[in-house]
Design a protein around this motif. Structure first.
Motif, PDB file in Angstrom:
ATOM      1  N   VAL A  76       0.828  -1.216   0.000  1.00  0.00           N
ATOM      2  CA  VAL A  76       0.000   0.000   0.000  1.00  0.00           C
ATOM      3  C   VAL A  76       0.863   1.267   0.000  1.00  0.00           C
ATOM      4  O   VAL A  76       2.040   1.231   0.357  1.00  0.00           O
ATOM      5  N   PRO A  77       0.258   2.386  -0.408  1.00  0.00           N
ATOM      6  CA  PRO A  77       0.991   3.638  -0.544  1.00  0.00           C
ATOM      7  C   PRO A  77       0.907   4.503   0.721  1.00  0.00           C
ATOM      8  O   PRO A  77       0.318   4.099   1.723  1.00  0.00           O
ATOM      9  N   TRP A  78       1.438   5.697   0.604  1.00  0.00           N
ATOM     10  CA  TRP A  78       1.578   6.584   1.754  1.00  0.00           C
ATOM     11  C   TRP A  78       0.552   7.712   1.770  1.00  0.00           C
ATOM     12  O   TRP A  78       0.550   8.517   2.687  1.00  0.00           O
ATOM     13  N   ASN A  79      -0.283   7.815   0.752  1.00  0.00           N
ATOM     14  CA  ASN A  79      -1.152   9.005   0.717  1.00  0.00           C
ATOM     15  C   ASN A  79      -2.328   8.918   1.695  1.00  0.00           C
ATOM     16  O   ASN A  79      -2.727   9.923   2.276  1.00  0.00           O
ATOM     17  N   PHE A  80      -2.876   7.706   1.850  1.00  0.00           N
ATOM     18  CA  PHE A  80      -3.901   7.458   2.879  1.00  0.00           C
ATOM     19  C   PHE A  80      -3.499   6.143   3.550  1.00  0.00           C
ATOM     20  O   PHE A  80      -4.145   5.106   3.319  1.00  0.00           O
ATOM     21  N   PRO A  81      -2.466   6.155   4.358  1.00  0.00           N
ATOM     22  CA  PRO A  81      -1.817   4.888   4.740  1.00  0.00           C
ATOM     23  C   PRO A  81      -2.758   3.862   5.377  1.00  0.00           C
ATOM     24  O   PRO A  81      -2.847   2.726   4.902  1.00  0.00           O
ATOM     25  N   LEU A  82      -3.457   4.248   6.427  1.00  0.00           N
ATOM     26  CA  LEU A  82      -4.299   3.255   7.095  1.00  0.00           C
ATOM     27  C   LEU A  82      -5.563   2.969   6.292  1.00  0.00           C
ATOM     28  O   LEU A  82      -6.018   1.827   6.209  1.00  0.00           O
ATOM     29  N   HIS A  83      -6.116   4.007   5.702  1.00  0.00           N
ATOM     30  CA  HIS A  83      -7.338   3.832   4.921  1.00  0.00           C
ATOM     31  C   HIS A  83      -7.100   2.857   3.768  1.00  0.00           C
ATOM     32  O   HIS A  83      -7.859   1.899   3.578  1.00  0.00           O
ATOM     33  N   MET A  84      -6.025   3.073   2.996  1.00  0.00           N
ATOM     34  CA  MET A  84      -5.722   2.168   1.883  1.00  0.00           C
ATOM     35  C   MET A  84      -5.403   0.764   2.386  1.00  0.00           C
ATOM     36  O   MET A  84      -5.768  -0.242   1.758  1.00  0.00           O
ATOM     37  N   ALA A  85      -4.717   0.689   3.533  1.00  0.00           N
ATOM     38  CA  ALA A  85      -4.397  -0.634   4.075  1.00  0.00           C
ATOM     39  C   ALA A  85      -5.686  -1.394   4.404  1.00  0.00           C
ATOM     40  O   ALA A  85      -5.834  -2.565   4.041  1.00  0.00           O
ATOM     41  N   MET A  86      -6.645  -0.706   5.033  1.00  0.00           N
ATOM     42  CA  MET A  86      -7.869  -1.408   5.432  1.00  0.00           C
ATOM     43  C   MET A  86      -8.755  -1.721   4.234  1.00  0.00           C
ATOM     44  O   MET A  86      -9.538  -2.665   4.289  1.00  0.00           O
ATOM     45  N   TRP A  87      -8.640  -0.958   3.144  1.00  0.00           N
ATOM     46  CA  TRP A  87      -9.369  -1.323   1.919  1.00  0.00           C
ATOM     47  C   TRP A  87      -8.974  -2.732   1.468  1.00  0.00           C
ATOM     48  O   TRP A  87      -9.718  -3.403   0.784  1.00  0.00           O
ATOM     49  N   LYS A  88      -7.768  -3.153   1.801  1.00  0.00           N
ATOM     50  CA  LYS A  88      -7.307  -4.473   1.374  1.00  0.00           C
ATOM     51  C   LYS A  88      -7.351  -5.481   2.522  1.00  0.00           C
ATOM     52  O   LYS A  88      -7.826  -6.606   2.360  1.00  0.00           O
ATOM     53  N   VAL A  89      -6.864  -5.058   3.679  1.00  0.00           N
ATOM     54  CA  VAL A  89      -6.775  -6.000   4.805  1.00  0.00           C
ATOM     55  C   VAL A  89      -8.168  -6.452   5.258  1.00  0.00           C
ATOM     56  O   VAL A  89      -8.392  -7.647   5.495  1.00  0.00           O
ATOM     57  N   ALA A  90      -9.121  -5.513   5.359  1.00  0.00           N
ATOM     58  CA  ALA A  90     -10.425  -5.873   5.917  1.00  0.00           C
ATOM     59  C   ALA A  90     -11.170  -6.896   5.043  1.00  0.00           C
ATOM     60  O   ALA A  90     -11.599  -7.937   5.557  1.00  0.00           O
ATOM     61  N   PRO A  91     -11.314  -6.664   3.721  1.00  0.00           N
ATOM     62  CA  PRO A  91     -12.005  -7.694   2.935  1.00  0.00           C
ATOM     63  C   PRO A  91     -11.221  -9.005   2.839  1.00  0.00           C
ATOM     64  O   PRO A  91     -11.820 -10.082   2.798  1.00  0.00           O
ATOM     65  N   ALA A  92      -9.881  -8.905   2.806  1.00  0.00           N
ATOM     66  CA  ALA A  92      -9.083 -10.138   2.713  1.00  0.00           C
ATOM     67  C   ALA A  92      -9.278 -10.987   3.977  1.00  0.00           C
ATOM     68  O   ALA A  92      -9.477 -12.203   3.898  1.00  0.00           O
ATOM     69  N   LEU A  93      -9.230 -10.351   5.142  1.00  0.00           N
ATOM     70  CA  LEU A  93      -9.458 -11.092   6.386  1.00  0.00           C
ATOM     71  C   LEU A  93     -10.901 -11.573   6.465  1.00  0.00           C
ATOM     72  O   LEU A  93     -11.178 -12.696   6.905  1.00  0.00           O
ATOM     73  N   ALA A  94     -11.824 -10.711   6.065  1.00  0.00           N
ATOM     74  CA  ALA A  94     -13.244 -11.084   6.145  1.00  0.00           C
ATOM     75  C   ALA A  94     -13.506 -12.347   5.331  1.00  0.00           C
ATOM     76  O   ALA A  94     -14.305 -13.201   5.729  1.00  0.00           O
ATOM     77  N   MET A  95     -12.825 -12.497   4.204  1.00  0.00           N
ATOM     78  CA  MET A  95     -13.029 -13.677   3.365  1.00  0.00           C
ATOM     79  C   MET A  95     -12.336 -14.906   3.942  1.00  0.00           C
ATOM     80  O   MET A  95     -12.520 -16.012   3.453  1.00  0.00           O
ATOM     81  N   GLY A  96     -11.530 -14.714   4.988  1.00  0.00           N
ATOM     82  CA  GLY A  96     -10.901 -15.865   5.641  1.00  0.00           C
ATOM     83  C   GLY A  96      -9.451 -16.094   5.272  1.00  0.00           C
ATOM     84  O   GLY A  96      -8.877 -17.132   5.590  1.00  0.00           O
ATOM     85  N   ASN A  97      -8.852 -15.130   4.593  1.00  0.00           N
ATOM     86  CA  ASN A  97      -7.439 -15.259   4.207  1.00  0.00           C
ATOM     87  C   ASN A  97      -6.510 -14.875   5.349  1.00  0.00           C
ATOM     88  O   ASN A  97      -6.925 -14.263   6.342  1.00  0.00           O
ATOM     89  N   SER A  98      -5.231 -15.178   5.176  1.00  0.00           N
ATOM     90  CA  SER A  98      -4.169 -14.584   5.984  1.00  0.00           C
ATOM     91  C   SER A  98      -3.558 -13.447   5.166  1.00  0.00           C
ATOM     92  O   SER A  98      -3.571 -13.498   3.934  1.00  0.00           O
TER      93      SER A  98
END
Ligand code: NAD
Length: 506
Positions: A173-195
């Protein structure tokens, strides 16, 4: 355990804020397999705040060896089912708890985000952190609403398709919206059951580490969520080339996006999703009934976050008959923007992320003028005495052959162009290799409808810029990338579809 797990006491005065932040920011280890660790090499990299250029801390510079440890931890956790085989209701509770903890720590997260990136604290408080929390909640809420489908089959067979998690997701992920962009990916990936193995941008690792500490408290099992800090060409590249990563979800620059596709091709053909920015057009027709609102959006569409936004409306097309008057309005809005110390709650426009990014923006202003562009506003570094990296909101009048009409600046540089009829407006707007966002201002419903069809972009906004939220897919056409963040589409991106057929004696 990291000091990130220790809540800061809310500090109101700036000295108190800075003292508290430097205390919490000191340890900067990676978070791998449920433990806080140094890079195996012992290497670190310096982390400066763009607010005044001073050193905040040193962060673990992970490389291929650390990435390998993280991927093994993520794979082990995935295969033994400690997360993926939990009942959806249980996983949902954990992600909601994570969102609750992020809310409880929102002020600390906002302060850290501003320290790390130089963005105004009012934006970190009102936008970055609340949206990161909202994203986490949205996918927590969605995860027990994932259904498969049953196929029309002969009497002696039951056929159905189910969504199965992919396995190990590498999120870069990039630095312009660090946590927001991270959660755009981390939250759905975890929600689907991934690591997940998250590689934050080297310029903005802190909130990702903070959330890793909160994830432990929320009950995310060890190994399921890892944060590997480090440089792009080391940690990022190692993640992209790893033979046991199933997918790379990326937001960042086009050149790195291309490298990720090459790395996937050269390794295990992992999936890649790319969100790569753009050169987004905003078109104002003379029949626009809300020219003041359009001017506000024309200015803020590109000056928000110091222009460091992938959807930045960096090309403004104005119908020739109203161009001069409209540009005056835009200039008035731009002049009213309060540039200042990112930690001042009144500041609307802070520092750029780095000295390099600042010089890139200034360089483009020079190149734009060398290409015949006329500087109408700004154009300079400001607040130089602070040692920080500030560029004032800048506006140039250009023609379509100017470098500023083609290349992404990722800085506070607005380029204005004229058009004479509707067909020309769409032709110029689409004359770009990018296709992320686009916008149109008109009072004509017919014209608005024509525009939504004519504009080649993943996002089209009519009479409002950036008018959408987590419920709508976000991503680009053309060289702005592929794959979508936000919405349920992002959830399914982190899954494979398995078709099962059971034959039985009818
Ligand atoms: P970048 O693409 O270099 O970095 C984004 C992420 O990719 C970071 O985490 C970085 O560490 C990682 N990375 C870098 N090189 C890598 C590699 N070889 N392999 C794997 N990962 C790698 O972007 P940047 O340097 O931060 O900014 C440069 C330009 O990128 C900006 O000027 C802007 O045009 C664009 N950008 C776009 C977005 C967006 O939202 N689309 C965000 C930030 C930057």
């Amino acid at each position: 355990m990291s000091a990130f797990s220790t809540p800061l006491s809310p500090a109101t005065d700036l000295d108190g804020v800075m003292a508290a932040l430097s205390a919490v920011a000191k340890p900067a280890q990676a978070f791998i397999g449920g433990s806080w660790v140094d890079a195996r090499s012992g290497k670190t990299f310096d982390n400066h705040t763009p607010r005044d250029g001073t050193l905040i801390n040193r962060i673990a510079a992970c490389d291929a060896a650390d990435v390998d440890t993280a991927v093994i931890a993520a794979r082990t956790a995935f295969e033994d089912g400690r997360w993926t085989r939990l009942a959806p209701k249980a996983r949902k509770q954990v992600l909601h708890k994570l969102a609750d903890l992020m809310s409880a720590h929102a002020e600390n997260l906002a302060l850290l985000e501003t320290l790390d990136t130089g963005k105004p604290i009012r934006d970190s408080r009102a936008v970055d952190i609340p949206l990161a929390i909202n994203t986490t909640r949205y996918y927590a809420e969605a995860l027990d609403k994932i259904y498969g489908e049953v196929g029309p089959t002969p009497d002696n067979r039951l056929s159905y398709a189910v969504h199965e998690p992919l396995g190990v997701i590498g999120a870069i992920v990039p630095w312009n919206f660090p946590l927001h962009m991270a959660m755009w990916k981390v939250a759905p990936a975890l929600a689907m059951g991934n690591s997940v193995v998250l590689k934050p941008a080297e310029l903005s690792s802190m909130t990702a580490l903070y959330v890793a500490a909160l994830a432990v408290e929320a009950g995310v099992p060890a190994g399921v969520f890892n944060v590997v800090t480090g440089l792009g060409h080391e940690a990022g590249d190692a993640l992209a080339r790893h033979m046991d990563v199933d997918m790379i979800a990326f937001t960042g620059s086009g050149p790195v996006g291309r490298q990720l596709m090459r790395a996937a091709a050269d390794s295990n053909l992992k999936r890649v999703s790319l969100e790569l920015g753009g050169k987004s057009p905003q078109i104002v027709f003379a029949d626009c009934a809300a020219l003041d609102a359009a001017a506000q959006n024309a200015a803020w569409g590109v000056f928000y976050n110091q222009g460091q936004v992938c959807t930045a409306a960096s090309r403004l097309f104005v119908e020739a008959s109203i161009k001069d008057a409209f540009v005056e309005k835009v200039i008035a809005v731009a002049k009213s923007i309060k540039v200042g110390d990112p930690f001042d709650p009144a500041t609307q426009f802070g520092a750029m992320i780095s000295e390099r990014q600042m010089h890139t923006a200034l360089g483009y202003i020079d190149k734009g003028q060398a290409d015949g562009g006329r500087l109408l506003l700004g154009g300079h570094r400001v607040q130089t005495e602070t040692g920080g990296f500030y560029v004032e909101p800048s506006l140039l009048d250009i023609t379509a052959d100017n470098v500023l009409a083609r290349e992404e600046v990722f800085g506070p540089v607005l380029s204005v162009l004229a058009f004479t009829d509707e067909a020309e407006a769409y032709r110029l707007a689409n004359d770009t290799v990018y296709g992320l966002a686009s916008g149109v201002w008109t009072a004509s419903l017919d014209r608005a409808m024509r525009a939504t069809k004519a504009l080649k972009a993943g996002l089209v906004w009519v009479n409002g810029w950036d008018a959408c939220d987590i419920t709508m897919p976000f991503g680009g056409f053309k060289q702005s990338g592929f794959g979508r963040d936000r919405s349920l589409h992002a959830l399914y991106k982190y899954a494979d579809l398995k078709a099962v057929s059971i034959t039985f004696k009818a």
